[in-house]
Design a protein around this motif. Structure first.
Motif, PDB file in Angstrom:
ATOM      1  N   LEU A   9      77.829  67.076  32.297  1.00  0.00           N
ATOM      2  CA  LEU A   9      76.735  67.198  31.846  1.00  0.00           C
ATOM      3  C   LEU A   9      76.642  68.205  30.676  1.00  0.00           C
ATOM      4  N   LYS A  10      77.204  69.380  30.757  1.00  0.00           N
ATOM      5  CA  LYS A  10      77.069  70.639  29.737  1.00  0.00           C
ATOM      6  C   LYS A  10      77.594  70.139  28.620  1.00  0.00           C
ATOM      7  N   LEU A  11      78.758  69.208  28.480  1.00  0.00           N
ATOM      8  CA  LEU A  11      79.033  68.923  27.208  1.00  0.00           C
ATOM      9  C   LEU A  11      78.212  68.035  26.475  1.00  0.00           C
ATOM     10  N   ARG A  12      77.421  67.050  27.269  1.00  0.00           N
ATOM     11  CA  ARG A  12      76.428  66.337  26.793  1.00  0.00           C
ATOM     12  C   ARG A  12      75.340  67.204  26.390  1.00  0.00           C
ATOM     13  N   LEU A  13      74.612  68.121  26.994  1.00  0.00           N
ATOM     14  CA  LEU A  13      73.755  68.956  26.601  1.00  0.00           C
ATOM     15  C   LEU A  13      73.965  69.762  25.267  1.00  0.00           C
ATOM     16  N   ALA A  14      75.382  70.055  24.861  1.00  0.00           N
ATOM     17  CA  ALA A  14      75.759  70.528  23.756  1.00  0.00           C
ATOM     18  C   ALA A  14      75.388  69.589  22.560  1.00  0.00           C
ATOM     19  N   LEU A  15      75.354  68.343  22.892  1.00  0.00           N
ATOM     20  CA  LEU A  15      74.801  67.341  21.862  1.00  0.00           C
ATOM     21  C   LEU A  15      73.197  67.601  21.730  1.00  0.00           C
ATOM     22  N   VAL A  16      72.686  67.513  22.790  1.00  0.00           N
ATOM     23  CA  VAL A  16      71.136  67.677  22.758  1.00  0.00           C
ATOM     24  C   VAL A  16      70.961  68.956  21.901  1.00  0.00           C
ATOM     25  N   SER A  17      71.622  70.008  22.177  1.00  0.00           N
ATOM     26  CA  SER A  17      71.218  71.282  21.383  1.00  0.00           C
ATOM     27  C   SER A  17      71.290  71.245  19.700  1.00  0.00           C
ATOM     28  N   LEU A  18      72.231  70.106  19.447  1.00  0.00           N
ATOM     29  CA  LEU A  18      72.316  69.913  17.847  1.00  0.00           C
ATOM     30  C   LEU A  18      71.032  69.494  17.256  1.00  0.00           C
ATOM     31  N   LEU A  19      70.129  68.880  18.126  1.00  0.00           N
ATOM     32  CA  LEU A  19      68.816  68.306  17.605  1.00  0.00           C
ATOM     33  C   LEU A  19      68.044  69.509  17.192  1.00  0.00           C
ATOM     34  N   MET A  20      68.125  70.480  18.129  1.00  0.00           N
ATOM     35  CA  MET A  20      67.145  71.363  17.766  1.00  0.00           C
ATOM     36  C   MET A  20      67.589  72.892  16.876  1.00  0.00           C
ATOM     37  N   VAL A  21      68.895  73.090  17.080  1.00  0.00           N
ATOM     38  CA  VAL A  21      69.431  73.966  16.425  1.00  0.00           C
ATOM     39  C   VAL A  21      70.536  73.656  15.281  1.00  0.00           C
ATOM     40  N   PHE A  22      70.211  73.470  14.255  1.00  0.00           N
ATOM     41  CA  PHE A  22      71.101  72.980  13.059  1.00  0.00           C
ATOM     42  C   PHE A  22      71.378  73.929  12.183  1.00  0.00           C
TER      43      PHE A  22
ATOM     44  N   LEU B 283      81.653  66.302  17.431  1.00  0.00           N
ATOM     45  CA  LEU B 283      81.141  67.123  18.555  1.00  0.00           C
ATOM     46  C   LEU B 283      82.097  68.398  19.111  1.00  0.00           C
ATOM     47  N   GLU B 284      83.438  67.931  19.231  1.00  0.00           N
ATOM     48  CA  GLU B 284      84.370  69.104  19.882  1.00  0.00           C
ATOM     49  C   GLU B 284      84.604  70.091  18.294  1.00  0.00           C
ATOM     50  N   PHE B 285      84.521  69.573  17.053  1.00  0.00           N
ATOM     51  CA  PHE B 285      84.559  70.351  16.149  1.00  0.00           C
ATOM     52  C   PHE B 285      83.451  71.381  16.077  1.00  0.00           C
ATOM     53  N   TYR B 286      82.306  70.839  16.166  1.00  0.00           N
ATOM     54  CA  TYR B 286      81.075  71.659  16.020  1.00  0.00           C
ATOM     55  C   TYR B 286      81.132  73.065  17.168  1.00  0.00           C
ATOM     56  N   ASN B 287      81.326  72.242  18.553  1.00  0.00           N
ATOM     57  CA  ASN B 287      81.549  73.295  19.491  1.00  0.00           C
ATOM     58  C   ASN B 287      82.506  74.504  19.011  1.00  0.00           C
ATOM     59  N   GLY B 288      83.698  74.106  18.552  1.00  0.00           N
ATOM     60  CA  GLY B 288      84.559  75.238  17.945  1.00  0.00           C
ATOM     61  C   GLY B 288      83.926  76.129  16.929  1.00  0.00           C
TER      62      GLY B 288
ATOM     63  N   LEU C   7      89.523  73.511  19.047  1.00  0.00           N
ATOM     64  CA  LEU C   7      90.243  74.758  18.527  1.00  0.00           C
ATOM     65  C   LEU C   7      90.439  74.859  17.009  1.00  0.00           C
ATOM     66  N   LYS C   8      90.489  73.505  16.355  1.00  0.00           N
ATOM     67  CA  LYS C   8      90.665  73.391  14.872  1.00  0.00           C
ATOM     68  C   LYS C   8      89.121  73.959  14.391  1.00  0.00           C
ATOM     69  N   GLY C   9      88.007  73.519  15.057  1.00  0.00           N
ATOM     70  CA  GLY C   9      86.728  74.116  14.336  1.00  0.00           C
ATOM     71  C   GLY C   9      86.632  75.681  14.662  1.00  0.00           C
ATOM     72  N   TYR C  10      87.190  75.892  15.654  1.00  0.00           N
ATOM     73  CA  TYR C  10      87.130  77.731  15.923  1.00  0.00           C
ATOM     74  C   TYR C  10      87.928  78.207  15.014  1.00  0.00           C
ATOM     75  N   GLU C  11      89.155  77.836  14.756  1.00  0.00           N
ATOM     76  CA  GLU C  11      90.019  78.513  13.928  1.00  0.00           C
ATOM     77  C   GLU C  11      89.467  78.301  12.464  1.00  0.00           C
ATOM     78  N   THR C  12      89.286  77.315  11.960  1.00  0.00           N
ATOM     79  CA  THR C  12      88.992  76.907  10.578  1.00  0.00           C
ATOM     80  C   THR C  12      87.612  77.830  10.073  1.00  0.00           C
TER      81      THR C  12
END
Length: 389
Positions: free
Chosen positions: A3-16, A60-65, A318-323
């Motif tokens: 669920l929390k990973l889905r919520l990360a996707l929801v947050s994209l709509l509000m905070v770009f 989404l994972e790249f964004y999270n990183g 991890l690629k998103g975080y490191e880059t």
């Protein structure tokens, strides 16, 4: 998907756009395939409680990183304005973004897009505005040339094959080496790179045999070319996953022939390689991204990620975080001269970058693009993977 990973996707709509700045901040644009339009109807999340579609996960994972890296940088006092754009948005396509005022004064762009057309548009924008475009995931130059502002982190097949050839020269020059190929353009490209390396190497060229196999084969079709009295190096001269898995299995089945299977960069995420039937095979393959998951840094990131999203960080996270972390730190240190210091290893997290210009072979004064040419050789024996360089 939790669920929390889905919520990360929801947050994209509000905070770009995330801003951590007060005075002359570093301005960064991140382009990632997020497929927001398919996840929402207006402001209503419409994917339900089922797992997220696979096409959404990498972006989404790249964004999270990236967001996790921004959080770490904020704690260090780094001033940055980071805007995230969905390359798959129908409401705001790339062309409209690049023509908007918001992006005209960015310092550099990071993208995890694997779409050639999108990359060309971003590269043209980067060249026009003389700003670096960091391509974090696409494994070739997408037909982009004469653009020194286009930087490839996910090394090309030419670089992988060149480094494999040198690795074999250093470590296996006296073994029985066989390059197994199949019909098709990718295999022909790999074979031609090895041929070219034999012609231009400063050391003694490798002695190897080239054998073309059918699409379906077994151990009986490779053992006639092997030597039971010494180590056999079986190079997989194809990017086809099915062909690769057959070669690994055949090598494993050849009990009387000691062998090492040398693979391509696609093996880093090849489906099926973790099956028990392959545990007895010895394999080596190359990758520009290697995360040692026993380090304190990884454990710290993983713990926070687990707390926030109830999941463990994927390679894309991890690629998103490191880059994002590495190149914002480079810009903080060098400003507009950062493009000349992209490989500065003072800011190394998991991987060392070796970003070099790739020049036009007919006119060496022209830089076609810049590429990360630092590769890690990973060896898998008994199901355990470790770096060997």
């Amino acid at each position: 998907m939790k669920l929390k990973l889905r919520l990360a996707l929801v947050s994209l709509l509000m905070v770009f756009t995330t801003c951590y700045a007060q005075v002359i901040p570093i301005k960064v644009a991140i382009f990632s395939p997020l497929y927001i339009d398919s996840a929402f109807n207006g402001n209503t999340y419409q994917l339900g409680n089922a797992n997220l579609p696979k096409q959404i996960l990498p972006g989404l994972e790249f964004y999270n990183g990236a967001i996790a890296a921004i959080d770490s940088l904020q704690k260090q006092g780094v001033q940055a304005v980071v805007s995230v754009y969905d390359t798959k948005s129908q409401r705001q396509p790339i062309d409209s973004i690049l023509n908007s005022n918001d992006i005209q004064d960015v310092n550099f762009i990071i993208t995890s897009s694997n779409d050639r057309d999108d990359l060309k548009k971003l590269a043209n924008f980067a060249l026009l505005h003389q700003i670096p475009l960091i391509s974090a995931t696409y494994p070739n130059n997408a037909g982009i040339i004469n653009n020194s502002f286009f930087i490839i982190l996910n090394s090309t097949i030419q670089t992988h094959c060149r480094e494999i050839y040198k690795y074999l020269q250093r470590n296996h020059a006296f073994d029985k080496i066989i390059l197994f190929t199949r019909k098709g353009r990718p295999a022909e490209i790999i074979q031609s790179i090895f041929t070219q390396m034999s012609h231009i190497t400063y050391s003694i060229p490798l002695k190897y045999l080239t054998v073309q196999l059918p699409d379906t084969f077994s151990v009986k079709q490779i053992t006639p070319y092997m030597d039971s009295t010494r180590q056999n190096i079986l190079i997989c001269g194809s990017l086809n996953d099915g062909f690769a898995l057959q070669l690994i299995k055949a090598a494993s089945d050849a009990k009387n022939y000691p062998s090492l299977v040398v693979g391509m960069p696609t093996w880093d995420a090849m489906p099926g390689l973790d099956q028990p039937m392959f545990n007895n095979a010895s394999i080596v393959y190359t990758t520009p991204f290697y995360c040692n998951r026993t380090t304190a840094l990884y454990n710290s990131i993983a713990d926070k990620y687990k707390q926030q999203l109830n999941s463990y960080p994927s390679d894309m996270m991890l690629k998103g975080y490191e880059t994002v972390f590495h190149f914002i730190k480079v810009w903080q240190q060098y400003g507009a001269d950062a493009i000349n210091h992209l490989s500065d290893n003072h800011f190394t997290l998991f991987n060392t970058f070796k970003i070099q210009p790739v020049r036009d072979q007919k006119n060496l004064g022209i830089i076609n693009y810049q590429e990360n040419q630092k590769l890690y050789f990973l060896k898998k024996i008994g199901g355990v993977i470790k770096s060997v360089n």
